[in-house]
Design an enzyme around this catalytic site. Structure first.
Site, PDB file in Angstrom:
ATOM      1  N   ARG A  37      52.897  41.346  85.791  1.00  0.00           N
ATOM      2  CA  ARG A  37      51.631  40.656  85.530  1.00  0.00           C
ATOM      3  C   ARG A  37      51.590  39.270  86.166  1.00  0.00           C
ATOM      4  O   ARG A  37      50.531  38.821  86.601  1.00  0.00           O
ATOM      5  CB  ARG A  37      51.386  40.553  84.030  1.00  0.00           C
ATOM      6  CG  ARG A  37      50.980  41.890  83.464  1.00  0.00           C
ATOM      7  CD  ARG A  37      50.682  41.807  81.999  1.00  0.00           C
ATOM      8  NE  ARG A  37      50.031  43.038  81.559  1.00  0.00           N
ATOM      9  CZ  ARG A  37      49.971  43.439  80.305  1.00  0.00           C
ATOM     10  NH1 ARG A  37      50.519  42.700  79.353  1.00  0.00           N
ATOM     11  NH2 ARG A  37      49.371  44.550  79.998  1.00  0.00           N
ATOM     12  N   LYS A 199      45.642  60.064  70.849  1.00  0.00           N
ATOM     13  CA  LYS A 199      44.595  60.314  69.855  1.00  0.00           C
ATOM     14  C   LYS A 199      43.211  60.573  70.416  1.00  0.00           C
ATOM     15  O   LYS A 199      42.748  59.875  71.308  1.00  0.00           O
ATOM     16  CB  LYS A 199      44.481  59.081  68.960  1.00  0.00           C
ATOM     17  CG  LYS A 199      45.591  58.927  67.958  1.00  0.00           C
ATOM     18  CD  LYS A 199      45.140  57.894  66.968  1.00  0.00           C
ATOM     19  CE  LYS A 199      46.207  57.401  66.035  1.00  0.00           C
ATOM     20  NZ  LYS A 199      45.855  56.039  65.619  1.00  0.00           N
ATOM     21  N   GLY A 352      48.189  51.807  79.430  1.00  0.00           N
ATOM     22  CA  GLY A 352      49.553  51.301  79.532  1.00  0.00           C
ATOM     23  C   GLY A 352      50.572  52.398  79.795  1.00  0.00           C
ATOM     24  O   GLY A 352      51.405  52.297  80.710  1.00  0.00           O
ATOM     25  N   GLY A 375      42.815  49.189  77.112  1.00  0.00           N
ATOM     26  CA  GLY A 375      41.612  49.178  76.275  1.00  0.00           C
ATOM     27  C   GLY A 375      40.381  48.717  77.043  1.00  0.00           C
ATOM     28  O   GLY A 375      39.295  49.286  76.901  1.00  0.00           O
TER      29      GLY A 375
END
Ligand code: ADP
Ligand code: MG
Length: 394
Positions: A37, A199, A352, A375
């Protein structure tokens, strides 16, 4: 309404506040264990320095609960950044305050200051006005290059922009908006989405929004179990979201009505549990009572790979199985290779764990765009307006 890019902003000699994503993993000894990053932020930082700006960087790191906590200091990040840029990096003792103000006001042109962890103040996540004003007082120009937090309305991603004159996005953010934006526009067909991971509830929003855009959806991972059960399958000890069966059924119905082809696993690799040392291939609709589906099977992987090979536009989010464990990694690695091998296709990977799987398979350089935000990329593709981007519009 549009968003300026850093190249369009007048920054020479001015203080440029760049919101970066330095939320890096640390070793138990507190060293940076993966500097990806930090390295990804370098093009924007270097551009600002080349243009003669005085650079003020800000980021969060971990979850320090709104108060100073040495464990989450940006000190190791400042050290790594200094090595990577060859410049001195002045780390402030607090995100805002007298010490920070002094460092920033004394900052010469082409020098770098780094504010201490923004989440050392409760004002950051609360998007507090006084904290936003304090951050803005360090900036003549505001640049956001932290896509991973763009789906959060925090002081450094949203509040601050009300109090600065010029604002825009950095090079990394620009790439994210460009490639994820392409997936929401007119794309070359077939457009294939591959969705997996843990999920249904995490991803149903993006699945719904993709229905109107894609030609084919390939579903794998634990997510697929819920869909298989909704179609009457016996899933043994597999992870199934019992409270999402109706949702899965109604999704499959909508897909049929909109002529989107949904591929579910036909075979799976089943094991006693995620720690099992081996698995065995069984029919996806008939998993033995004492086993759990932990990966897509070889026949499914071939079918998915064929569909991916025909695609001209590809979006992938979520691994096909428990890829962290060797006996259940094959399906995910096969999909990674297929996406990388899809000649001439626009391929975008987000999430991720999916990004980790792509890196693990060594094909990252053959993917058109690897999103830095899990997200945030999902919310973008759900068609939601990200607060961090909305705040940059002028
Ligand atoms: P991403 O981070 O790419 O968005 P997720 O976080 O949604 O992906 O899902 C990744 C996790 O899902 C991994 O930890 C993986 O082990 C788990 N997973 C995938 N398939 C299964 C499965 N069949 N059973 C249990 N866990 C699974
Ligand atoms: Mg994940």
């Amino acid at each position: 309404m549009g968003i300026k890019t850093i190249s369009e902003l007048d920054i020479a000699g001015r203080r440029v506040f760049i919101r970066v994503d330095f939320n890096v993993p640390l070793t138990p000894e507190g060293k940076v264990s993966d500097d990806t990053r930090i390295r990804e932020s370098l093009p924007t930082i270097k551009l600002a320095i080349e243009k003669g700006a005085r650079v003020v960087l800000a980021s969060h790191l971990g979850r320090p609960k709104g108060k100073p906590d040495k464990k989450y200091s940006l000190e190791p990040v400042a050290a790594r950044l200094a090595e990577l840029t060859g410049e001195e990096v002045a780390l402030t003792d607090e995100p805002v305050g007298d010490g920070a103000r002094k460092v920033v006001s004394d900052l010469p042109a082409k020098a770098i200051a780094l504010l201490e962890n923004l989440r050392f103040s409760p004002g950051e996540e609360a998007n507090d006005e006084a904290f936003s004003r304090a951050l803005a007082s360090y900036a003549d120009v505001y640049v956001n290059d932290a896509f991973g937090t763009a789906h959060r309305a925090h002081a450094s991603t949203a509040g601050i922009t009300k109090f600065v004159g010029d604002k825009g996005m950095g090079l990394l953010m620009e790439r994210e908006v460009k490639f994820l934006g392409k997936l929401l526009g007119d794309v070359e067909r077939p457009f294939v989405a591959i969705i997996g991971g843990a999920k249904v509830s995490d991803k149903i929003g993006v699945l719904d929004n993709l229905l109107g855009r894609v030609d084919q959806i390939l579903i794998g991972g634990a997510m697929a179990n819920t869909f298989l059960k909704a179609k009457g399958g016996q899933l043994g000890r597999s992870l199934v979201e019992e409270d999402k069966l109706a949702l899965a059924r109604s999704f499959l119905k909508k897909a049929e009505e909109s002529s989107v082809d949904v591929l579910l696993p036909r075979d799976v690799v089943a094991g006693a549990g995620i720690k099992a040392e081996s698995g065995r291939v069984v029919q996806a609709m008939l998993v033995p009572e004492d086993l759990a589906a932990l990966d897509i099977g070889p026949e499914t992987a071939r079918g998915f790979a064929d569909a991916i090979a025909r695609a001209k536009t590809i979006f992938w989010n979520g691994p096909m199985g428990v890829f962290e464990s060797a006996p259940f990694a094959s399906g995910t690695l096969a999909v990674a290779r297929a996406v990388a091998g899809a000649a001439g296709a626009l391929s975008v990977v987000g999430g991720g764990d999916s990004v980790a799987a792509v890196q693990q398979s060594g094909v990252a350089d053959k993917i058109t765009h690897i999103s830095t935000g899990g997200g945030a990329s999902l919310e973008f593709l759900e068609g939601k307006k990200l607060p961090g981007l909305a705040a940059l519009e002028s």
